[in-house]
Design an enzyme around this catalytic site. Structure first.
Site, PDB file in Angstrom:
ATOM      1  N   ASP A 268       0.841  -1.191   0.000  1.00 34.57           N
ATOM      2  CA  ASP A 268       0.000   0.000   0.000  1.00 34.57           C
ATOM      3  C   ASP A 268       0.885   1.253   0.000  1.00 34.57           C
ATOM      4  O   ASP A 268       1.687   1.444   0.915  1.00 34.57           O
ATOM      5  CB  ASP A 268      -0.867  -0.076   1.275  1.00 34.57           C
ATOM      6  CG  ASP A 268      -2.059   0.853   1.240  1.00 34.57           C
ATOM      7  OD1 ASP A 268      -2.124   1.701   0.348  1.00 34.57           O
ATOM      8  OD2 ASP A 268      -2.905   0.714   2.137  1.00 34.57           O
ATOM      9  N   ASP A 329     -10.690   4.121  -1.054  1.00 30.86           N
ATOM     10  CA  ASP A 329     -11.232   3.094  -0.154  1.00 30.86           C
ATOM     11  C   ASP A 329     -12.748   2.996  -0.231  1.00 30.86           C
ATOM     12  O   ASP A 329     -13.455   4.008  -0.257  1.00 30.86           O
ATOM     13  CB  ASP A 329     -10.842   3.411   1.291  1.00 30.86           C
ATOM     14  CG  ASP A 329      -9.364   3.201   1.536  1.00 30.86           C
ATOM     15  OD1 ASP A 329      -8.608   3.039   0.555  1.00 30.86           O
ATOM     16  OD2 ASP A 329      -8.956   3.193   2.711  1.00 30.86           O
TER      17      ASP A 329
HETATM   18  C1  GLA Z   1      -5.415   2.247   2.866  1.00 27.10           C
HETATM   19  C2  GLA Z   1      -5.953   1.123   1.990  1.00 27.10           C
HETATM   20  C3  GLA Z   1      -6.974   0.340   2.773  1.00 27.10           C
HETATM   21  C4  GLA Z   1      -6.350  -0.212   4.044  1.00 27.10           C
HETATM   22  C5  GLA Z   1      -5.756   0.913   4.865  1.00 27.10           C
HETATM   23  C6  GLA Z   1      -4.949   0.405   6.031  1.00 27.10           C
HETATM   24  O1  GLA Z   1      -6.393   3.200   3.156  1.00 27.10           O
HETATM   25  O2  GLA Z   1      -6.505   1.633   0.817  1.00 27.10           O
HETATM   26  O3  GLA Z   1      -7.486  -0.718   1.994  1.00 27.10           O
HETATM   27  O4  GLA Z   1      -5.364  -1.155   3.713  1.00 27.10           O
HETATM   28  O5  GLA Z   1      -4.891   1.712   4.075  1.00 27.10           O
HETATM   29  O6  GLA Z   1      -4.382   1.429   6.778  1.00 27.10           O
END
Ligand code: GLA
Length: 503
Positions: A268, A329
């Site tokens: 990520d 998200d």
């Molecule tokens: C980002 C990702 C999420 C999750 C969070 C964890 O926002 O897009 O899917 O993994 O980080 O902190």
């Protein structure tokens, strides 16, 4: 003359009239002892020369954050900083005041407010706290492994538990995956998302936090259930939730994950976006981890999470990735789910066996949507050949939700071996008809009603690319329907899903 005018104009823009131009009282090194939350300020360095003030704030998340347009404003050192990718606030103004004990820094980065006090430090201390930049390897394509002939299915901890996870919860999810029948329906991966990390040991090796006493034992346990296990990291110094990232430890972390027995890594971008802010560096930062995973010799699915930037689908495979997030998200509400699934997912031409657009994890079972809306969620993800990663507490799956998640015929559409990402073939106002060609020559059709009132919708042979539909099944009802009258009352925010044969 012209030159003089320019210089004057510059001086005026930098320093409001009446403010000192000589060395400021802020010049030098300032140390922050309690780095605090995002961005984790550790140090402030200021230098002034004539009218020019320069400097940087060193942070744990983003390294040195450079001062832009630094000036004295009524005795307060005021400057702008780059504020991540926030389009509404591309920069933020930070201020440093002089206090009897030193300085007070106030500002904001992303959602996080900064209010931190610093004390004077020495050049030597500054050297000790200096951020160690890492150099990315030159671009080299990574050989992609065929680890995801169909979109990965499983569960991930984030949507329900966020960072409130521990060893016992992950084991319980593995148990529930089996006892609910979800494993046998095809859900295989139990993925630990953000929040497992502790600190690094003296050898630089990442250790799990106290809630995960033994990662290898946990992986063994999950494997003993006939399941696979996933883990999470970032190419930045910090993950999105502020845990230790892989910056400076990419190869070492890949090896640790392999040694622990992990089968899947979600990587990520998070704080990495401060270092890797263009297509070239973002790509290379994924290739670095992709190559590191390959070098371990363990087959590990590589899930890219950079929110769909820089046309990720065009190069996701080249960095060794099998799936890549295409959107921001998901949250557990119809509006966000629909935006992501209908409007923002990646281009269908990028999807295919071993490489899938990922519009984010499922919210089915978390309670924020109605049954009709969750039906749309599941239908849309299956039509999109999206990874099916559940995101709720598997121990508490209401029967209606279990029925959505375990519907074998719907799963078969998602998991079809052709790996085609379906798309809208007809749109009429808030009504959308989607089509996805399947390996056996049949076609999945979905009738989506995005409107707020029930609507009568009709599936036509042309939607499936046929001259005539010869047989049809309603997948949610698990029943055949007469192929000549494919008309349905589709509830508000609901969906009907068909599998049709034709000529
Ligand atoms: C980002 C990702 C999420 C999750 C969070 C964890 O926002 O897009 O899917 O993994 O980080 O902190």
């Amino acid at each position: 003359m012209r030159h003089l005018l320019t210089t004057l104009a510059l001086a005026t823009s930098l320093t409001p009239p009446g403010e000192a131009l000589a060395q400021t009282r802020f010049d030098g090194v300032w140390l922050f002892d309690d780095a605090g939350p995002n961005p984790g300020v550790t140090m402030l360095q200021v230098a002034s020369e004539g009218t020019r003030i320069t400097g940087a704030v060193t942070t744990e998340w983003y390294g040195p954050v450079t001062m832009q347009n630094a000036r004295l404003d009524k005795g307060v050192l005021t400057f702008e900083v780059r504020n991540l990718n926030d389009r509404e606030h591309p920069t933020r103004t930070w201020r440093v005041r002089s206090t009897p004990k030193g300085v007070q820094l106030e500002g904001q980065m992303w959602f996080s407010k900064i209010d931190a006090s610093g004390r004077r430090g020495t050049v030597k201390q500054a050297e000790a706290r200096a951020f160690r930049f890492q150099t990315l390897p030159a671009w080299a394509e990574v050989e992609q492994l065929p680890l995801a002939p169909t979109p990965p299915m499983g569960w991930s901890s984030w949507n329900k538990f966020a960072e409130k996870i521990d060893d016992a919860t992950i084991r319980a999810m593995a148990d529930a995956m089996v006892s609910t029948g979800l494993r046998d329906a095809g859900y295989l991966y139990v993925n630990i998302d953000d929040g497992w990390q502790g600190t690094r040991g003296p050898d630089g090796k990442i250790r799990a936090n106290a809630k995960f006493p033994d990662m290898k034992a946990l992986a063994d346990y999950v494997h003993s259930k006939g399941l696979k296990i996933g883990i999470y990291s970032s190419q930045g110094p910090r993950t999105c939730a502020g845990f230790e990232g892989s910056y400076g430890h990419v190869q070492q972390d890949a090896q640790t994950f392999a040694d622990w027995g992990f089968d899947y890594l979600k990587y990520d971008l998070c704080s990495g976006e401060y270092f890797y802010a263009d297509a070239d560096t973002v790509k290379r930062s994924y290739a670095e981890m992709g190559a590191a995973l390959r070098a371990t010799g363990r087959p590990i699915i590589f899930s890219l999470c950079e929110y769909g930037r820089f046309d990720v689908g065009a190069w996701g495979r080249q960095v060794g990735g099998q799936l890549w997030r295409t959107t921001g998200d998901i949250t557990d509400d119809y509006k966000t789910m629909a935006q992501i699934g209908f409007d923002k997912n990646g281009k269908p031409e990028y999807a295919g066996p071993n490489g899938f657009n990922d519009p984010d994890m499922l919210e089915v079972g978390n309670g924020g949507m109605s049954l009709d809306e969750y039906t749309t969620h599941m239908t849309l993800w299956a039509m999109s050949a999206a990874p099916l990663l559940m995101g709720h507490d598997l121990r508490q799956t209401p029967p209606a939700m279990l029925a959505l998640l375990e519907n074998r015929e719907v799963i078969a559409v998602d998991q079809d071996s052709k790996g085609i990402q379906g798309k809208a073939v007809r749109k009429e106002g808030k009504l959308e008809i989607w089509s996805k060609a399947l390996a056996d020559g049949s076609v999945a059709l979905a009738l989506f009603n995005r409107g707020d009132a029930s609507a009568r919708m009709e599936a036509r042979a042309a939607d499936a690319g046929f001259a005539a539909i010869t047989a049809a099944r309603d997948l949610w009802r698990a029943a055949p329907v007469a192929p000549d009258v494919l008309t349905f009352d589709v509830p508000a925010h609901g969906a009907v899903m068909l599998r049709v044969q034709g000529a």
